[in-house]
Design a protein around this motif. Structure first.
Motif, PDB file in Angstrom:
ATOM      1  N   ASP A  73       0.821  -1.168   0.173  1.00 52.08           N
ATOM      2  CA  ASP A  73      -0.089   0.055   0.128  1.00 52.08           C
ATOM      3  C   ASP A  73       0.893   1.224   0.083  1.00 52.08           C
ATOM      4  O   ASP A  73       2.135   1.357   0.627  1.00 52.08           O
ATOM      5  N   SER A  74       0.287   2.225  -0.821  1.00 56.77           N
ATOM      6  CA  SER A  74       0.760   3.478  -0.745  1.00 56.77           C
ATOM      7  C   SER A  74       0.816   4.292   0.746  1.00 56.77           C
ATOM      8  O   SER A  74      -0.124   3.851   1.482  1.00 56.77           O
ATOM      9  N   SER A  75       1.615   4.808   1.158  1.00 58.45           N
ATOM     10  CA  SER A  75       1.534   5.460   2.349  1.00 58.45           C
ATOM     11  C   SER A  75       1.872   7.111   2.621  1.00 58.45           C
ATOM     12  O   SER A  75       2.728   7.409   3.381  1.00 58.45           O
ATOM     13  N   ASP A  76       1.394   7.782   1.537  1.00 57.30           N
ATOM     14  CA  ASP A  76       1.633   8.992   1.178  1.00 57.30           C
ATOM     15  C   ASP A  76       0.969   9.686   2.779  1.00 57.30           C
ATOM     16  O   ASP A  76       0.265   9.331   3.383  1.00 57.30           O
ATOM     17  N   ASP A  77       1.816  11.055   2.924  1.00 52.77           N
ATOM     18  CA  ASP A  77       1.149  11.740   4.149  1.00 52.77           C
ATOM     19  C   ASP A  77      -0.276  12.042   3.715  1.00 52.77           C
ATOM     20  O   ASP A  77      -0.700  12.343   2.649  1.00 52.77           O
ATOM     21  N   TYR A 123     -11.526   8.502  12.126  1.00 53.05           N
ATOM     22  CA  TYR A 123     -10.189   7.923  11.698  1.00 53.05           C
ATOM     23  C   TYR A 123      -9.858   8.402  10.195  1.00 53.05           C
ATOM     24  O   TYR A 123      -8.817   8.961   9.955  1.00 53.05           O
ATOM     25  N   LEU A 124     -11.001   8.639   9.233  1.00 49.92           N
ATOM     26  CA  LEU A 124     -10.776   8.939   8.036  1.00 49.92           C
ATOM     27  C   LEU A 124     -10.610  10.441   7.845  1.00 49.92           C
ATOM     28  O   LEU A 124      -9.463  10.898   7.276  1.00 49.92           O
ATOM     29  N   GLN A 125     -11.269  11.125   8.848  1.00 50.73           N
ATOM     30  CA  GLN A 125     -10.909  12.634   9.097  1.00 50.73           C
ATOM     31  C   GLN A 125      -9.300  13.058   9.247  1.00 50.73           C
ATOM     32  O   GLN A 125      -8.749  13.795   8.798  1.00 50.73           O
ATOM     33  N   ALA A 126      -9.097  12.129  10.347  1.00 49.15           N
ATOM     34  CA  ALA A 126      -7.676  12.402  10.680  1.00 49.15           C
ATOM     35  C   ALA A 126      -6.867  11.885   9.486  1.00 49.15           C
ATOM     36  O   ALA A 126      -5.779  12.578   9.535  1.00 49.15           O
ATOM     37  N   SER A 127      -6.820  10.793   8.889  1.00 45.71           N
ATOM     38  CA  SER A 127      -6.125  10.462   7.797  1.00 45.71           C
ATOM     39  C   SER A 127      -5.856  11.439   6.713  1.00 45.71           C
ATOM     40  O   SER A 127      -4.760  11.849   6.258  1.00 45.71           O
ATOM     41  N   PHE A 128      -7.157  12.216   6.247  1.00 48.62           N
ATOM     42  CA  PHE A 128      -7.075  13.011   5.293  1.00 48.62           C
ATOM     43  C   PHE A 128      -6.267  14.374   5.718  1.00 48.62           C
ATOM     44  O   PHE A 128      -5.680  15.182   4.880  1.00 48.62           O
ATOM     45  N   LYS A 129      -6.778  14.767   7.117  1.00 51.84           N
ATOM     46  CA  LYS A 129      -5.905  15.861   7.473  1.00 51.84           C
ATOM     47  C   LYS A 129      -4.597  15.851   7.569  1.00 51.84           C
ATOM     48  O   LYS A 129      -3.713  16.650   7.223  1.00 51.84           O
ATOM     49  N   ALA A 130      -4.148  14.705   7.872  1.00 54.69           N
ATOM     50  CA  ALA A 130      -2.506  14.484   7.901  1.00 54.69           C
ATOM     51  C   ALA A 130      -1.987  14.521   6.631  1.00 54.69           C
ATOM     52  O   ALA A 130      -0.912  14.881   6.411  1.00 54.69           O
ATOM     53  N   ALA A 131      -2.751  14.329   5.281  1.00 53.06           N
ATOM     54  CA  ALA A 131      -2.241  14.592   4.150  1.00 53.06           C
ATOM     55  C   ALA A 131      -2.436  15.842   3.303  1.00 53.06           C
ATOM     56  O   ALA A 131      -2.183  15.850   2.371  1.00 53.06           O
ATOM     57  N   ASN A 132      -3.188  16.861   4.185  1.00 57.15           N
ATOM     58  CA  ASN A 132      -3.583  18.090   3.747  1.00 57.15           C
ATOM     59  C   ASN A 132      -4.507  17.885   2.450  1.00 57.15           C
ATOM     60  O   ASN A 132      -4.321  18.445   1.471  1.00 57.15           O
ATOM     61  N   VAL A 133      -5.414  16.863   2.430  1.00 60.18           N
ATOM     62  CA  VAL A 133      -6.290  16.651   1.391  1.00 60.18           C
ATOM     63  C   VAL A 133      -7.727  16.833   1.933  1.00 60.18           C
ATOM     64  O   VAL A 133      -8.034  16.126   2.715  1.00 60.18           O
ATOM     65  N   PRO A 134      -8.329  17.861   1.408  1.00 65.19           N
ATOM     66  CA  PRO A 134      -9.766  18.124   1.914  1.00 65.19           C
ATOM     67  C   PRO A 134     -10.706  17.040   1.717  1.00 65.19           C
ATOM     68  O   PRO A 134     -10.565  16.019   0.612  1.00 65.19           O
ATOM     69  N   VAL A 157     -11.252  -1.542  -0.063  1.00 67.19           N
ATOM     70  CA  VAL A 157     -10.474  -1.805   1.171  1.00 67.19           C
ATOM     71  C   VAL A 157     -11.445  -2.338   2.142  1.00 67.19           C
ATOM     72  O   VAL A 157     -12.476  -2.197   2.343  1.00 67.19           O
ATOM     73  N   THR A 158     -11.162  -3.635   2.747  1.00 68.79           N
ATOM     74  CA  THR A 158     -11.958  -4.135   3.575  1.00 68.79           C
ATOM     75  C   THR A 158     -10.847  -5.137   4.587  1.00 68.79           C
ATOM     76  O   THR A 158      -9.902  -5.131   4.485  1.00 68.79           O
ATOM     77  N   ALA A 166      -8.996   2.709   7.676  1.00 63.09           N
ATOM     78  CA  ALA A 166      -9.548   3.997   7.373  1.00 63.09           C
ATOM     79  C   ALA A 166      -8.368   4.714   6.674  1.00 63.09           C
ATOM     80  O   ALA A 166      -8.386   5.374   5.586  1.00 63.09           O
ATOM     81  N   GLN A 167      -7.109   4.281   7.127  1.00 65.42           N
ATOM     82  CA  GLN A 167      -5.800   4.752   6.653  1.00 65.42           C
ATOM     83  C   GLN A 167      -5.494   4.239   5.188  1.00 65.42           C
ATOM     84  O   GLN A 167      -5.005   5.147   4.148  1.00 65.42           O
ATOM     85  N   ALA A 168      -5.983   3.102   5.117  1.00 66.75           N
ATOM     86  CA  ALA A 168      -5.661   2.429   4.048  1.00 66.75           C
ATOM     87  C   ALA A 168      -6.396   3.141   2.763  1.00 66.75           C
ATOM     88  O   ALA A 168      -5.955   3.228   1.752  1.00 66.75           O
ATOM     89  N   ALA A 169      -7.802   3.279   3.029  1.00 69.04           N
ATOM     90  CA  ALA A 169      -8.722   3.868   2.077  1.00 69.04           C
ATOM     91  C   ALA A 169      -8.213   5.095   2.118  1.00 69.04           C
ATOM     92  O   ALA A 169      -8.120   5.556   0.445  1.00 69.04           O
ATOM     93  N   ALA A 170      -8.030   6.091   2.887  1.00 71.01           N
ATOM     94  CA  ALA A 170      -7.479   7.263   2.716  1.00 71.01           C
ATOM     95  C   ALA A 170      -6.097   7.384   1.869  1.00 71.01           C
ATOM     96  O   ALA A 170      -5.878   7.959   0.953  1.00 71.01           O
TER      97      ALA A 170
END
Length: 374
Positions: free
Chosen positions: A23-27, A69-80, A148-149, A298-302
């Protein structure tokens, strides 16, 4: 103990095959705060990722853990991100998808209520060439680009293994087993059932367990599960064990057993590691639950969505065969964990549930007994 289920074509089970890479692990990043309607980061025409969740009834996760968790993951990547919950209404699910796509969403993540509304939402996205991700639930014949599941077959395995152990521990031989299955419109329910039936059917064939009533519950609704199980128990008062597909329905089953003075005497399984489910495990009313760590899911989906948002191709290591279309969907599989009275603390240590939530006044004695509090 991990057992990959790859041979259930007859029941429409997903087939998983290993691919290369990981999996990719971009911020990652998000916007806004969660409201009572589980809406995060309204769009206003801005480029963003859209997430549609199914309800807040079938499992508590959809109204709490997943948006958090989805919100936190996207926030960490600076993607709305915009996260909405359809509250169990298929028409609203499709309407939300249409509004998101029309107002600038560039990637769509959905956890379907059912495959009809899920496919309609995916079709809207595909018509605009918007990449899509099925989250937790595969939309049958939906054509999502990614998935993702959790390993649903393994979840079912764990439920059956734990039920048979609880029966042995209670000295119950040749017990009649009632199966209270999830929603017939949810592919995950099919996969869970295939997982536990793999184990139970062997026991039925060997004569160590007896197959009893077996019925699905519309939309996973606990109130329907209570009615279904009450009818089962009326027809087969010799039921000795209950394979309930999740905690909400397990709670309904236990409520029926309590009225008969049978709670704690008849093992009942669950899934989701809900607070109520964990409390029932501690009291002995419920044999086990299954913890599916939502944060890594959630992190994997984000991670996938962020790659797609940036025009990059996500890297996945698995693929899932859609039993209806026959298409293979690039997939990331996360691992579940069986939770019994001996390891409830694992869920607390992981931050999914807190001691305060579980050890309310009514449960403080069992919490002390199992060293969750002093």
């Amino acid at each position: 103990m991990r057992k990959r289920l790859l041979t259930f074509a007859a029941v429409g089970l997903l087939a998983t095959a290993t691919m290369t890479a990981c999996d990719s692990s971009d911020d990652q990043t998000t916007t806004a705060a969660t409201t009572s309607n589980t809406t995060v980061g309204k769009g206003d025409g801005k480029a963003r990722v859209g997430v549609i969740l199914p309800d807040t009834v079938s499992a508590q996760r959809w109204g709490s853990a997943d948006p958090k968790y989805l919100q936190a993951s996207f926030k960490a990547a600076n993607v709305p991100v915009e996260i909405e919950n359809a509250q169990g209404n298929p028409a609203d699910f499709v309407k939300i998808a249409q509004n998101m796509i029309d107002s600038g969403v560039k990637v769509l993540i959905i956890a379907s209520i059912d495959s009809v509304s899920g496919k309609a939402a995916l079709d809207i996205a595909h018509a605009k060439k918007i990449p899509t991700i099925d989250y937790d639930r595969l939309t049958l014949n939906g054509g999502a680009d990614y998935y993702v599941t959790f390993d649903a077959g393994l979840v079912g395995n764990y439920q059956a293994y734990a039920l048979t152990k609880c029966l042995r521990d209670k000295g119950k031989n040749n017990a009649v087993i009632a199966e209270v299955n999830g929603s017939p419109t949810d592919n995950n329910a099919t996969l869970f059932k295939a997982g536990y039936d793999e184990i139970l059917n062997k026991a039925y064939d060997e004569g160590t367990l007896v197959k009893g009533p077996d019925q699905s519950v519309t939309d996973w609704k606990p109130e329907i599960a209570a009615t279904v199980f009450a009818q089962m128990l009326s027809q087969r008062p010799d039921i000795g064990g209950v394979l309930s597909a999740n905690d909400g329905m397990a709670g309904a089953v236990i409520s029926v057993l309590k009225k008969k003075g049978l709670a704690g005497k008849i093992p009942v399984t669950g899934q989701d590691a809900s607070v109520a489910g964990l409390q029932a495990v501690l009291t002995g009313d419920q044999c086990m639950t299954v913890y599916k760590p939502i944060k890594p899911e959630a992190q994997a989906a984000a991670n996938m969505a962020v790659d797609l948002f940036k025009g990059q191709k996500p890297l996945t290591k698995d693929k899932t065969k859609d039993p209806e279309s026959g298409a293979y969907v690039p997939t990331t599989l996360e691992s579940p964990q069986s939770i019994t009275i001996d390891n409830v603390d694992d869920v607390i240590k992981d931050g999914f549930a807190t001691v305060k939530e579980i050890c309310t006044p009514a449960y403080q004695d069992v919490c002390r007994e199992h060293k969750l509090i002093k």
